[in-house]
Design a protein around this motif. Structure first.
Motif, PDB file in Angstrom:
ATOM      1  N   ASN A   1       0.785  -1.131   0.211  1.00 30.98           N
ATOM      2  CA  ASN A   1      -0.040  -0.154  -0.046  1.00 30.98           C
ATOM      3  C   ASN A   1       0.648   1.178   0.148  1.00 30.98           C
ATOM      4  O   ASN A   1       0.551   2.314   0.678  1.00 30.98           O
ATOM      5  CB  ASN A   1      -0.840   0.154   1.201  1.00 30.98           C
ATOM      6  N   PHE A   2       1.923   1.085  -0.391  1.00 32.63           N
ATOM      7  CA  PHE A   2       2.835   2.358  -0.296  1.00 32.63           C
ATOM      8  C   PHE A   2       3.333   2.942  -1.895  1.00 32.63           C
ATOM      9  O   PHE A   2       3.272   2.167  -2.752  1.00 32.63           O
ATOM     10  CB  PHE A   2       4.232   2.006   0.496  1.00 32.63           C
ATOM     11  N   LYS A   3       3.896   4.141  -1.775  1.00 32.10           N
ATOM     12  CA  LYS A   3       4.163   4.661  -3.185  1.00 32.10           C
ATOM     13  C   LYS A   3       5.342   3.968  -3.945  1.00 32.10           C
ATOM     14  O   LYS A   3       6.347   3.573  -3.055  1.00 32.10           O
ATOM     15  CB  LYS A   3       4.510   6.135  -2.955  1.00 32.10           C
ATOM     16  N   LEU A   4       5.450   3.776  -4.888  1.00 31.68           N
ATOM     17  CA  LEU A   4       6.477   2.996  -5.769  1.00 31.68           C
ATOM     18  C   LEU A   4       7.628   3.907  -5.641  1.00 31.68           C
ATOM     19  O   LEU A   4       7.483   5.129  -6.025  1.00 31.68           O
ATOM     20  CB  LEU A   4       6.136   2.482  -6.731  1.00 31.68           C
ATOM     21  N   ASN A   5       8.957   3.462  -5.413  1.00 35.22           N
ATOM     22  CA  ASN A   5      10.180   4.335  -6.169  1.00 35.22           C
ATOM     23  C   ASN A   5      10.207   4.377  -7.551  1.00 35.22           C
ATOM     24  O   ASN A   5       9.297   3.935  -8.284  1.00 35.22           O
ATOM     25  CB  ASN A   5      11.319   3.821  -5.370  1.00 35.22           C
ATOM     26  N   GLU A   6      10.941   5.199  -8.158  1.00 31.01           N
ATOM     27  CA  GLU A   6      11.176   5.394  -9.647  1.00 31.01           C
ATOM     28  C   GLU A   6      11.420   4.269 -10.350  1.00 31.01           C
ATOM     29  O   GLU A   6      10.854   4.050 -11.491  1.00 31.01           O
ATOM     30  CB  GLU A   6      12.201   6.554  -9.715  1.00 31.01           C
ATOM     31  N   LEU A   7      12.246   3.495  -9.936  1.00 30.98           N
ATOM     32  CA  LEU A   7      12.655   2.076 -10.759  1.00 30.98           C
ATOM     33  C   LEU A   7      11.368   1.342 -10.711  1.00 30.98           C
ATOM     34  O   LEU A   7      10.903   0.559 -11.677  1.00 30.98           O
ATOM     35  CB  LEU A   7      13.600   1.382  -9.932  1.00 30.98           C
ATOM     36  N   GLN A   8      10.678   1.024  -9.525  1.00 34.85           N
ATOM     37  CA  GLN A   8       9.538   0.390  -9.462  1.00 34.85           C
ATOM     38  C   GLN A   8       8.422   0.796 -10.281  1.00 34.85           C
ATOM     39  O   GLN A   8       7.662   0.151 -10.990  1.00 34.85           O
ATOM     40  CB  GLN A   8       8.979   0.085  -7.891  1.00 34.85           C
ATOM     41  N   THR A   9       8.202   2.133 -10.363  1.00 38.32           N
ATOM     42  CA  THR A   9       7.065   2.620 -11.255  1.00 38.32           C
ATOM     43  C   THR A   9       7.304   2.567 -12.582  1.00 38.32           C
ATOM     44  O   THR A   9       6.377   2.201 -13.442  1.00 38.32           O
ATOM     45  CB  THR A   9       7.096   4.412 -10.797  1.00 38.32           C
ATOM     46  N   THR A  10       8.795   2.670 -12.999  1.00 40.11           N
ATOM     47  CA  THR A  10       9.067   2.229 -14.583  1.00 40.11           C
ATOM     48  C   THR A  10       8.630   0.836 -14.803  1.00 40.11           C
ATOM     49  O   THR A  10       7.888   0.660 -16.159  1.00 40.11           O
ATOM     50  CB  THR A  10      10.343   2.645 -14.794  1.00 40.11           C
ATOM     51  N   LYS A  11       8.982  -0.219 -13.983  1.00 45.90           N
ATOM     52  CA  LYS A  11       8.533  -1.433 -14.160  1.00 45.90           C
ATOM     53  C   LYS A  11       7.034  -1.693 -14.089  1.00 45.90           C
ATOM     54  O   LYS A  11       6.560  -2.565 -14.869  1.00 45.90           O
ATOM     55  CB  LYS A  11       9.425  -2.478 -13.166  1.00 45.90           C
TER      56      LYS A  11
END
Length: 1002
Positions: A466-476
């Protein structure tokens, strides 16, 4: 004695309500009957936070100031048959898993006069007809019988245990064989407190259930009995839905209860087999994608039932993507989550750290990251068998490791107590296990005194991240989620297989049938406008694209560009450039801008190397330019080595608030390549900030761009509004943004922002008046030439159906106050500004799948201009879906426009064509955008205004809770009429250069 009297009085009230509920139940058994309830004027006053503390009488004023608001039966569309609302105690709580019409929320309103939304005036006849499939499935048969409701909502009729048990236990008790045999089959349960059945149980049902006996075990230490008490509290008449859809009655609580039951009925079977998250269902057995950090992405299916145009119910089915914790050992997830290089490093870095200058010890960042796992469930397998234990829940992580956590051990065989045994030694002695990662923190559970080392714990599957994804996770995640239409259709079909409506025993039992094929509707393909520049026009056709080659902007910078400069920021990134490289790029950039019609007197601005301190670098460039040209800078350009967000925010904060000058940032990587298309794209933003306009839409609807007021026949002002919120868990303020058209053809928009409380969606009266008034004055002096606008179109983004009434009765009221105030100041009579209110939303799951041909592009996405008004829209209200853009990747998502008020009575052809063609006027794009520009600009401005927050730069990036607390202000007032909100106001922008009237946010 007094206490006993109170109990008797309370019991009498409950008995009275119970008798009334039973009477109404008996009356409803023979079919749908409406009863007149004398003396009841509406639902109870359940005020929301957005209007708490509002003075008495202000709600009356809010409604009386809205032309078009009516009271009495004639206002309750859609027919002359209008049942009176029932006792507010009977009104069910809002089921957020269903899509309700805007007028349904009058049932929960705190306004004395109901909010009346505009009816659909007709359908669009322009363009050409095309056939489009939509990911919605018609309900071909639904029951009209009576269903009985048993619940705990108000009278505590269903009680399992003492009423506070966790849902897991409630579900186990409900599904036990003893209870099933007693009450019989065919029950629908919401998993919490409410159940439905076609069986009427008139007497109170009371049963004690032994869960130990149910599960075939004995327990001499404690009792495991649970008491189930059920009593009928309501009668749900499903015939009300058909009456509403056919226009025989208005939307009241009986319709709400019936649609809510249909939703629970459709969720009953999938919830027993799949992971249910709101309206979505996920199968843990399907393939998943690792995003890193112990997080996985999973595809599921979304379903939602709703009333639709054409007198029908439809089920919207779409692919759903969500993130879950991995089903791995806890120590493996911990090292991925924290990014520690090794297990020993993780154990060392997790210790509390001391602030600089010998300050207090604070929680380490790694420990804060690790605590994201709190409340997650896990199992253990170290007890000599391969069977998982019953799940435990993580309460916290200890700073002690397996060597440091010690306890007194009492041996069962001898009764001897061994003092201070470490967990490490205990595992060797008890299980012959030598812990490999004993320096990691111990996991504390919610069971008192129970703790485990990380390496024996395995997270349970299906637990949502339930947390905000980091930049790398968001890209994936974007790569995982984005699919073209054919891939999305395959995912939808896979979702239909998961739902398996044809074999759903609950749907069969109640007689609900859903068509297995997608709904097909006749849409309209609106004609695209020409894109008009200063020297030529281009017709993009259905491609939705055009180029800037050889084209001059419709209007160039307002004043000759003389005083400007460039600063190289080589810190915070890898790409470093030298002054000579920057000068060469600027020469090419100036030539490109001049080629597009820009007027640049000084083609060789000063170029300096910026200091590491961003604020000092901005000040140095400002002073260098000002001293060289003996004038305030018109533009500051910054060449950045990377994409550091904190550096960008500090830079914009200094330029906007300290010096009041527009700025343009560019990446060094693009500077080195110096591609012509990139420079042309930046020139659009550069020109807009200096007062220019890129292009305008030209069509017969606006006299091919020659009409003085563009698409309008009289003076019209457009206002866009949006409220952006920080990520979940953040203490940052919500940001309200207002954009106002600055010219007659609504090409340029000014923008202003202000804090708007914490996660408060409705814009406060103070913010509406303080943000709109300056622009309204400017509009009257320039575009209006001293006159008031005759028409105001208010586009609002980000509000749900439940907030429509607040927009009309609060925000629109406050807009009228602005115009009335200006009229009073100018000694003119009260202006008759006709208001049109339109909600623009992209938070929906409707997708278009056109047939191959004129309505589709090469990827089978709908072409720009695809308009859907029938079959999936509201049965009676004025809404439509418009796909105005060309999808670059994935499946196009249309924008849902809902007209709440239209005092100008614009014809559908005129209103919808205006919205579509204005999407071609977005000032920094060479394609039409998917959202009306006024709303798009408001969204940009609200995000950009984060840099104006009144927080010292020394606090660092705004991520920690202690820094978020700095946003809180000293005001405690809750009234929407008092300034400003519970957070400190933003820092004001320096106004010497009139930056407020430039498009500073582009």
């Amino acid at each position: 004695m007094a206490g006993a009297a109170k109990k008797r009085a309370k019991q009498a009230r409950n008995d009275k309500h119970d008798t009334k509920a039973q009477d109404e139940a008996a009356a409803g058994e023979g079919g749908y009957q409406r009863q007149q309830v004398a003396g009841f004027d509406g639902p109870a006053d359940n005020r929301t936070d957005s209007s708490a503390g509002q003075p008495e009488g202000s709600r009356d004023r809010a409604a009386s100031e809205q032309p078009g608001y009516q009271s009495g039966p004639e206002s309750r569309a859609p027919s002359a048959v209008h049942p009176v609302l029932r006792d507010p105690a009977r009104v069910p709580s809002y089921n957020k898993n269903i899509d309700l019409p805007g007028n349904a929320f009058n049932l929960f309103s705190q306004y004395e006069i109901p909010t009346v939304l505009v009816r659909r005036p007709g359908f669009n006849t322009s363009g050409k007809a095309i056939n489009v499939a939509i990911n919605s499935f018609p309900v071909v048969q639904f029951p009209n019988r009576t269903v009985y409701q048993y619940d705990l909502n108000r009278y505590m009729k269903i009680t399992i245990g003492n009423g506070v048990e966790k849902r897991g236990l409630v579900k186990k008790v409900w599904e036990c064989n003893t209870l099933k045999q007693a009450i019989g089959p065919g029950w629908v349960f919401d998993g919490n407190k409410i159940a439905w059945s076609m069986k009427s149980i008139d007497q109170e049902f009371n049963m004690n259930i032994d869960m130990d006996a149910e599960q075939g075990r004995t327990n001499d230490k404690r009792s495991n009995f649970h008491r189930v008490v059920m009593r009928k509290t309501n009668v749900v008449n499903l015939a009300a839905v058909e009456a509403y859809l056919t226009g025989k009655m208005s939307f009241d609580s009986s319709v709400l209860e019936a649609i809510s039951f249909f939703d629970h009925l459709m969720r009953e079977m999938p919830s027993s087999r799949l992971i249910a998250i709101k309206r979505s269902f996920f199968d843990p057995k399907v393939a998943r994608e690792s995003l890193g950090g112990g997080v996985e992405a999973l595809k599921g299916v979304y379903q939602s039932i709703r009333a639709a145009q054409g007198g029908r119910l439809v089920v919207n089915v779409d692919v759903s993507n969500s993130t879950f914790w991995g089903n791995w050992y806890l120590h493996v997830i911990a090292i991925q989550l924290t990014g520690a290089p090794s297990y020993p490093e993780l154990g060392d870095r997790i210790k509390k750290k001391q602030n600089v200058f010998e300050g207090p010890f604070v929680e380490s960042q790694i420990m804060r990251d690790l605590k994201r796992l709190k409340k997650c469930r896990f199992t253990v397998k170290h007890r000599g068998n391969n069977v998982e234990s019953k799940p435990y829940t993580i309460k916290d992580f200890s700073y002690k490791n397996a060597h440091e956590w010690k306890f007194d051990l009492t041996e069962r065989e001898t009764g001897k107590t061994i003092p201070q045994v470490s967990i490490y030694d205990y595992f060797i002695k008890k299980y012959n296990i030598r812990l490999q990662h004993a320096t990691l923190p111990i996991v504390e559970t919610t069971r008192k005194g129970v703790a485990f080392p990380m390496e024996v714990c395995t997270l349970q599957d299906g637990q949502r991240f339930n947390f905000k994804l980091n930049e790398l996770q968001t890209t994936k995640m974007i790569k995982f989620a984005v699919t073209r239409p054919q891939g999305r259709l395959q995912s939808i079909n896979a979702g239909l297989a998961l739902l398996d409506w044809q074999n759903d025993k609950y749907l069969k039992n109640y007689g609900l049938k859903i068509q297995g094929e997608m709904l097909r509707t006749q849409a309209r393909l609106l004609s695209p406008p020409q894109v008009q520049f200063a020297n030529k026009s281009e017709n993009p056709g259905v491609s939705g694209r055009w180029r800037l080659d050889g084209k001059k902007f419709l209007s160039s910078n307002k004043y000759d560009l003389i005083s400007w400069g460039v600063c190289i920021m080589n810190n915070f990134g890898r790409e470093k450039i030298q002054v000579a490289q920057a000068e060469a790029f600027i020469r090419s950039f100036v030539q490109t801008y001049k080629g597009h019609g820009g007027t640049v007197v000084n083609s060789n601005p000063p170029v300096i190397m910026g200091e590491p301190d961003t604020a000092k670098a901005v000040a140095a460039l400002f002073n260098t330019v000002g001293n060289k040209y003996n004038a305030r800078p018109q533009m500051l350009v910054f060449l950045l080595a990377g994409k550091d967000a904190f550096q960008y925010l500090r830079l914009k904060k200094s330029c906007d608030c300290r010096f009041g000058v527009v700025s343009q940032c560019m990446q060094n990587a693009h500077v080195l390549r110096a591609q012509a298309q990139y420079m042309s794209n930046v020139c659009m933003k550069f020109n807009a900030k200096l007062g220019g306009t890129t292009a305008r839409a030209a069509s017969p609807n606006n006299g091919m761009g020659k009409n003085a007021w563009g698409h309008f026949k009289r003076p019209t002002i457009i206002i866009g509004a949006d409220v952006s919120h920080a990520s979940p868990g953040s203490m940052q303020a919500s940001m309200a943004a207002i954009t106002v058209s600055l010219d007659r053809q609504c090409l340029r928009y000014g923008a202003a922002c202000q804090t708007n409380g914490h996660r408060v969606e409705i814009i406060t009266a103070y913010n509406i008046e303080s943000l709109v008034e300056p622009f309204a004055r400017e509009w009257m002096m320039t575009a209006g030439q001293g006159r008031f606008p005759s028409h105001c179109i208010y586009f609002r983004d980000g509000v749900s159906e439940g907030q429509y009434q607040h927009v009309l009765q609060q925000e629109v009221r406050d807009l009228r106050r602005v115009f009335n105030k200006l009229a009073s100041e100018n000694n003119v009579q009260k202006p008759t500004v006709e208001v049109t209110v339109i909600i623009a939303s992209k938070r929906h799951h409707i997708r278009f799948f056109p047939e191959k041909g004129p309505g589709s592009d090469m990827n089978m996405n709908p072409n720009p201009g695809t308009l859907v008004e029938k079959d999936v829209t509201h049965p009676f209200e004025y809404d439509f879906y418009l796909n105005s853009h060309s999808a670059i990747q994935g499946t196009a998502r249309p924008t849902h426009y809902h007209v709440l008020m239209d005092e100008a009575k614009m014809a559908p052809n005129d209103l919808q064509s205006m919205i579509y063609e204005h999407c071609y006027q977005y000032i920094r794009s060479t394609t039409p955008v998917s959202l009306f520009p006024a709303v798009y600009y408001a969204h940009l401005a609200s995000n950009r205004a984060r840099s104006h927050e009144d927080i010292a730069a020394s606090a660092g990036p705004h991520t920690r809770k202690e820094e978020m607390e700095a946003h809180k202000k000293v005001y405690n007032e809750s009234s929407s009429d008092r300034p400003p909100t519970e957070f400190k106001p933003l820092i004001k922008m320096e106004k010497t250069n009139k930056i407020n009237w430039s498009m500073w946010y582009i």
